[in-house]
Design a protein around this motif. Sequence first.
Motif, PDB file in Angstrom:
ATOM      1  N   SER A  72      36.220  -6.977  38.434  1.00 60.86           N
ATOM      2  CA  SER A  72      36.271  -6.627  37.007  1.00 60.86           C
ATOM      3  C   SER A  72      37.343  -7.382  36.221  1.00 60.86           C
ATOM      4  O   SER A  72      37.157  -7.653  35.040  1.00 60.86           O
ATOM      5  CB  SER A  72      36.508  -5.134  36.839  1.00 60.86           C
ATOM      6  N   GLY A  75      38.047  -6.078  32.812  1.00 60.44           N
ATOM      7  CA  GLY A  75      37.136  -6.340  31.701  1.00 60.44           C
ATOM      8  C   GLY A  75      37.327  -7.694  31.047  1.00 60.44           C
ATOM      9  O   GLY A  75      36.736  -7.981  30.008  1.00 60.44           O
ATOM     10  N   TRP A 118      26.417   0.937  41.685  1.00 63.36           N
ATOM     11  CA  TRP A 118      27.165   1.136  40.442  1.00 63.36           C
ATOM     12  C   TRP A 118      27.468   2.608  40.139  1.00 63.36           C
ATOM     13  O   TRP A 118      28.607   2.928  39.765  1.00 63.36           O
ATOM     14  CB  TRP A 118      26.467   0.446  39.272  1.00 63.36           C
ATOM     15  N   GLU A 129      33.166   1.347  33.958  1.00 67.20           N
ATOM     16  CA  GLU A 129      32.172   1.377  32.879  1.00 67.20           C
ATOM     17  C   GLU A 129      32.715   0.701  31.624  1.00 67.20           C
ATOM     18  O   GLU A 129      32.032  -0.105  30.997  1.00 67.20           O
ATOM     19  CB  GLU A 129      31.820   2.830  32.536  1.00 67.20           C
ATOM     20  N   GLY A 130      33.939   1.047  31.285  1.00 68.77           N
ATOM     21  CA  GLY A 130      34.578   0.457  30.107  1.00 68.77           C
ATOM     22  C   GLY A 130      34.808  -1.031  30.269  1.00 68.77           C
ATOM     23  O   GLY A 130      34.645  -1.800  29.321  1.00 68.77           O
ATOM     24  N   TYR A 131      35.194  -1.449  31.476  1.00 69.30           N
ATOM     25  CA  TYR A 131      35.400  -2.875  31.734  1.00 69.30           C
ATOM     26  C   TYR A 131      34.098  -3.638  31.497  1.00 69.30           C
ATOM     27  O   TYR A 131      34.093  -4.700  30.888  1.00 69.30           O
ATOM     28  CB  TYR A 131      35.860  -3.122  33.169  1.00 69.30           C
ATOM     29  N   GLN A 132      32.975  -3.090  31.978  1.00 70.00           N
ATOM     30  CA  GLN A 132      31.702  -3.782  31.810  1.00 70.00           C
ATOM     31  C   GLN A 132      31.312  -3.848  30.330  1.00 70.00           C
ATOM     32  O   GLN A 132      30.792  -4.856  29.869  1.00 70.00           O
ATOM     33  CB  GLN A 132      30.595  -3.104  32.626  1.00 70.00           C
ATOM     34  N   ARG A 133      31.600  -2.779  29.589  1.00 65.21           N
ATOM     35  CA  ARG A 133      31.281  -2.776  28.149  1.00 65.21           C
ATOM     36  C   ARG A 133      32.140  -3.774  27.375  1.00 65.21           C
ATOM     37  O   ARG A 133      31.707  -4.287  26.347  1.00 65.21           O
ATOM     38  CB  ARG A 133      31.477  -1.383  27.565  1.00 65.21           C
ATOM     39  N   SER A 134      33.343  -4.051  27.864  1.00 61.93           N
ATOM     40  CA  SER A 134      34.262  -4.898  27.103  1.00 61.93           C
ATOM     41  C   SER A 134      34.050  -6.392  27.318  1.00 61.93           C
ATOM     42  O   SER A 134      34.748  -7.196  26.708  1.00 61.93           O
ATOM     43  CB  SER A 134      35.713  -4.523  27.421  1.00 61.93           C
ATOM     44  N   THR A 135      33.093  -6.767  28.167  1.00 64.55           N
ATOM     45  CA  THR A 135      32.841  -8.187  28.409  1.00 64.55           C
ATOM     46  C   THR A 135      31.336  -8.464  28.438  1.00 64.55           C
ATOM     47  O   THR A 135      30.550  -7.576  28.779  1.00 64.55           O
ATOM     48  CB  THR A 135      33.479  -8.662  29.737  1.00 64.55           C
ATOM     49  N   ASP A 136      30.973  -9.679  28.076  1.00 62.68           N
ATOM     50  CA  ASP A 136      29.576 -10.108  28.192  1.00 62.68           C
ATOM     51  C   ASP A 136      29.270 -10.557  29.619  1.00 62.68           C
ATOM     52  O   ASP A 136      28.109 -10.727  29.982  1.00 62.68           O
ATOM     53  CB  ASP A 136      29.288 -11.269  27.227  1.00 62.68           C
ATOM     54  N   ASP A 138      28.585 -10.369  33.460  1.00 68.89           N
ATOM     55  CA  ASP A 138      28.094  -9.369  34.398  1.00 68.89           C
ATOM     56  C   ASP A 138      29.131  -9.270  35.513  1.00 68.89           C
ATOM     57  O   ASP A 138      29.316 -10.218  36.278  1.00 68.89           O
ATOM     58  CB  ASP A 138      26.729  -9.778  34.963  1.00 68.89           C
TER      59      ASP A 138
END
Length: 149
Positions: A72, A75, A118, A129-136, A138
């Motif tokens: 991650s 993020g 996941w 979850e937040g890390y994935q939302r904060s970056t484009d 994958d």
Amino acid sequence: MSFVDTIKDTQMRTMNLVHRSVLALSGGRIGGTIGSMPVVKVTTTGRVSGQPRTVMLTVPVRRDDSYVFVASKGGDDRHPDWYRNMVAKPEIIVEPVGAGPVVLTARTATAEEKAELWPEIVDAYRGYEGYQRSTDRDIPVVIAEPSES
């Protein structure tokens, strides 16, 4: 690399060094877990230098002799160096706190494996979850397992 990226990378390296130091000074009594996740020392081979590179990683999911890591980088839009090293040279050494080192082979989970893992990963630490939302990007999930040979 931007100045901001340099600062972020320096902060992460410093946190890792402090974590390893606390573990060593406490004889493994402090820092062996983060939340419910165990922490392990992982040694990769530098993809450019060829030198051993050690980092402390959390293990949100463990199955039998396999470990799951999440690349991650908090993020960040860039993959962590340890992940890039694993992709280039998949043989790694994993050392759980209070146990001896084990040689494993690391691989990036397939999309199907990641989808299956996941929910367990996020259950262990909601921050992913937040890390994935904060970056484009994958965010890769890594499975380190004993070699088949």
